[in-house]
Scaffold this motif. Structure first.
Motif, PDB file in Angstrom:
ATOM      1  N   ASP A 244       1.608 -16.106   0.334  1.00 31.87           N
ATOM      2  CA  ASP A 244       3.026 -15.735   0.279  1.00 31.87           C
ATOM      3  C   ASP A 244       3.913 -16.846   0.845  1.00 31.87           C
ATOM      4  O   ASP A 244       3.418 -17.890   1.276  1.00 31.87           O
ATOM      5  N   GLU A 245       5.210 -16.585   0.847  1.00 26.09           N
ATOM      6  CA  GLU A 245       6.197 -17.594   1.245  1.00 26.09           C
ATOM      7  C   GLU A 245       6.028 -18.056   2.683  1.00 26.09           C
ATOM      8  O   GLU A 245       6.410 -19.167   3.038  1.00 26.09           O
ATOM      9  N   SER A 246       5.454 -17.218   3.538  1.00 30.22           N
ATOM     10  CA  SER A 246       5.265 -17.587   4.940  1.00 30.22           C
ATOM     11  C   SER A 246       3.874 -18.147   5.212  1.00 30.22           C
ATOM     12  O   SER A 246       3.524 -18.391   6.361  1.00 30.22           O
ATOM     13  N   GLY A 247       3.077 -18.319   4.151  1.00 27.24           N
ATOM     14  CA  GLY A 247       1.743 -18.897   4.303  1.00 27.24           C
ATOM     15  C   GLY A 247       0.643 -17.897   4.587  1.00 27.24           C
ATOM     16  O   GLY A 247      -0.501 -18.282   4.819  1.00 27.24           O
ATOM     17  N   PHE A 248       0.969 -16.604   4.551  1.00 21.43           N
ATOM     18  CA  PHE A 248      -0.025 -15.566   4.786  1.00 21.43           C
ATOM     19  C   PHE A 248      -0.659 -15.121   3.463  1.00 21.43           C
ATOM     20  O   PHE A 248      -0.028 -15.190   2.409  1.00 21.43           O
ATOM     21  N   PRO A 249      -1.892 -14.597   3.521  1.00 23.31           N
ATOM     22  CA  PRO A 249      -2.496 -14.034   2.314  1.00 23.31           C
ATOM     23  C   PRO A 249      -1.754 -12.773   1.876  1.00 23.31           C
ATOM     24  O   PRO A 249      -1.342 -11.968   2.707  1.00 23.31           O
ATOM     25  N   TYR A 250      -1.575 -12.641   0.591  1.00 24.30           N
ATOM     26  CA  TYR A 250      -1.028 -11.436  -0.023  1.00 24.30           C
ATOM     27  C   TYR A 250      -2.129 -10.919  -0.935  1.00 24.30           C
ATOM     28  O   TYR A 250      -2.543 -11.609  -1.872  1.00 24.30           O
ATOM     29  N   ILE A 251      -2.642  -9.721  -0.661  1.00 25.33           N
ATOM     30  CA  ILE A 251      -3.835  -9.220  -1.357  1.00 25.33           C
ATOM     31  C   ILE A 251      -3.481  -7.964  -2.124  1.00 25.33           C
ATOM     32  O   ILE A 251      -2.818  -7.063  -1.599  1.00 25.33           O
ATOM     33  N   VAL A 252      -3.953  -7.893  -3.363  1.00 24.94           N
ATOM     34  CA  VAL A 252      -3.655  -6.755  -4.222  1.00 24.94           C
ATOM     35  C   VAL A 252      -4.861  -6.471  -5.125  1.00 24.94           C
ATOM     36  O   VAL A 252      -5.517  -7.399  -5.601  1.00 24.94           O
ATOM     37  N   PRO A 253      -5.190  -5.185  -5.352  1.00 30.30           N
ATOM     38  CA  PRO A 253      -6.246  -4.865  -6.315  1.00 30.30           C
ATOM     39  C   PRO A 253      -5.700  -5.017  -7.743  1.00 30.30           C
ATOM     40  O   PRO A 253      -4.556  -4.639  -8.016  1.00 30.30           O
ATOM     41  N   ILE A 254      -6.530  -5.571  -8.612  1.00 28.62           N
ATOM     42  CA  ILE A 254      -6.087  -5.816  -9.991  1.00 28.62           C
ATOM     43  C   ILE A 254      -7.226  -5.578 -10.977  1.00 28.62           C
ATOM     44  O   ILE A 254      -8.399  -5.611 -10.627  1.00 28.62           O
ATOM     45  N   TRP A 255      -6.829  -5.383 -12.237  1.00 33.71           N
ATOM     46  CA  TRP A 255      -7.760  -5.457 -13.351  1.00 33.71           C
ATOM     47  C   TRP A 255      -7.910  -6.927 -13.719  1.00 33.71           C
ATOM     48  O   TRP A 255      -7.001  -7.730 -13.496  1.00 33.71           O
ATOM     49  N   PHE A 256      -9.056  -7.257 -14.307  1.00 33.33           N
ATOM     50  CA  PHE A 256      -9.295  -8.625 -14.757  1.00 33.33           C
ATOM     51  C   PHE A 256     -10.193  -8.599 -15.985  1.00 33.33           C
ATOM     52  O   PHE A 256     -10.840  -7.591 -16.289  1.00 33.33           O
TER      53      PHE A 256
ATOM     54  N   ALA B  34       2.473 -12.164  -8.962  1.00 36.90           N
ATOM     55  CA  ALA B  34       2.645 -13.076 -10.102  1.00 36.90           C
ATOM     56  C   ALA B  34       3.607 -14.204  -9.743  1.00 36.90           C
ATOM     57  O   ALA B  34       3.340 -15.372 -10.036  1.00 36.90           O
ATOM     58  N   SER B  35       4.708 -13.864  -9.101  1.00 35.32           N
ATOM     59  CA  SER B  35       5.647 -14.922  -8.716  1.00 35.32           C
ATOM     60  C   SER B  35       5.033 -15.830  -7.654  1.00 35.32           C
ATOM     61  O   SER B  35       5.303 -17.034  -7.636  1.00 35.32           O
ATOM     62  N   LEU B  36       4.183 -15.264  -6.796  1.00 32.45           N
ATOM     63  CA  LEU B  36       3.491 -16.110  -5.813  1.00 32.45           C
ATOM     64  C   LEU B  36       2.546 -17.096  -6.496  1.00 32.45           C
ATOM     65  O   LEU B  36       2.501 -18.280  -6.141  1.00 32.45           O
TER      66      LEU B  36
END
Length: 164
Positions: A38-50, A70-72
């Motif tokens: 993310d913008e502050s350098g931290f991990p942003y975690i999300v469950p997704i389909w792939f 997506a924007s990240l």
């Protein structure tokens, strides 16, 4: 030997997965956890389909237009994926890689065919019932190319963690 094998069968096959085992596992309807920065350098975690494309060794992921992740990824392509199941014996794939922005949010793009396959894999015969009414909503399409790709199966420690 047979008795020991029977008492240890709960552990499953131990070690890294063969390519065919990886392909079989990644073709199931298991979720991935995607990590972006993310913008502050931290991990942003999300469950997704792939969708796993075994012939290229890449992953396809689709995001809604307003998805933060997506924007990240569009700002910083470094990505992590963790894919596992809770069925014993355990299986897991962990990936670090680079996300390539293939399509910015659009309606009717290349993402549609991939989303159709994903909807059936994750929701079965009712996948199209979920997807079709939302096809007018713009989506991003990313292709993730792994830089590291690790697999493991079974219930045991890898040799590197054991005191010798």
């Amino acid at each position: 030997m047979e008795a020991a094998e029977t008492t240890q069968s709960w552990r499953g096959k131990i070690g890294g997965m063969a390519i065919a085992e990886v392909d079989d596992f990644l073709s199931e309807g298991v979720l991935a956890r995607l990590s972006a920065i993310d913008e502050s350098g931290f991990p942003y975690i999300v469950p997704i389909w792939f969708e796993w494309q075994s012939d290229e060794g890449t992953f396809w992921v689709i995001a809604r237009k307003k998805s933060k992740w997506a924007s990240l990824l569009a700002s910083n392509p470094k990505v992590g994926l963790s894919i596992d199941d809770d069925q014993k014996p355990y299986r897991k794939v962990t990936v670090q890689g680079l996300a390539e922005l293939v399509e910015e949010p659009n309606v009717g793009g290349q993402w549609v065919k991939i989303a159709e396959r994903m909807s059936v894999r994750y929701l079965g015969e009712h996948g199209p019932d979920y997807l079709v009414p939302t096809l007018n909503n713009p989506r991003w399409l990313f292709k993730i190319t792994p830089t590291t790709f690790l697999t493991w199966q079974g219930v045991d420690w890898h040799e590197r963690y054991k005191d010798k």
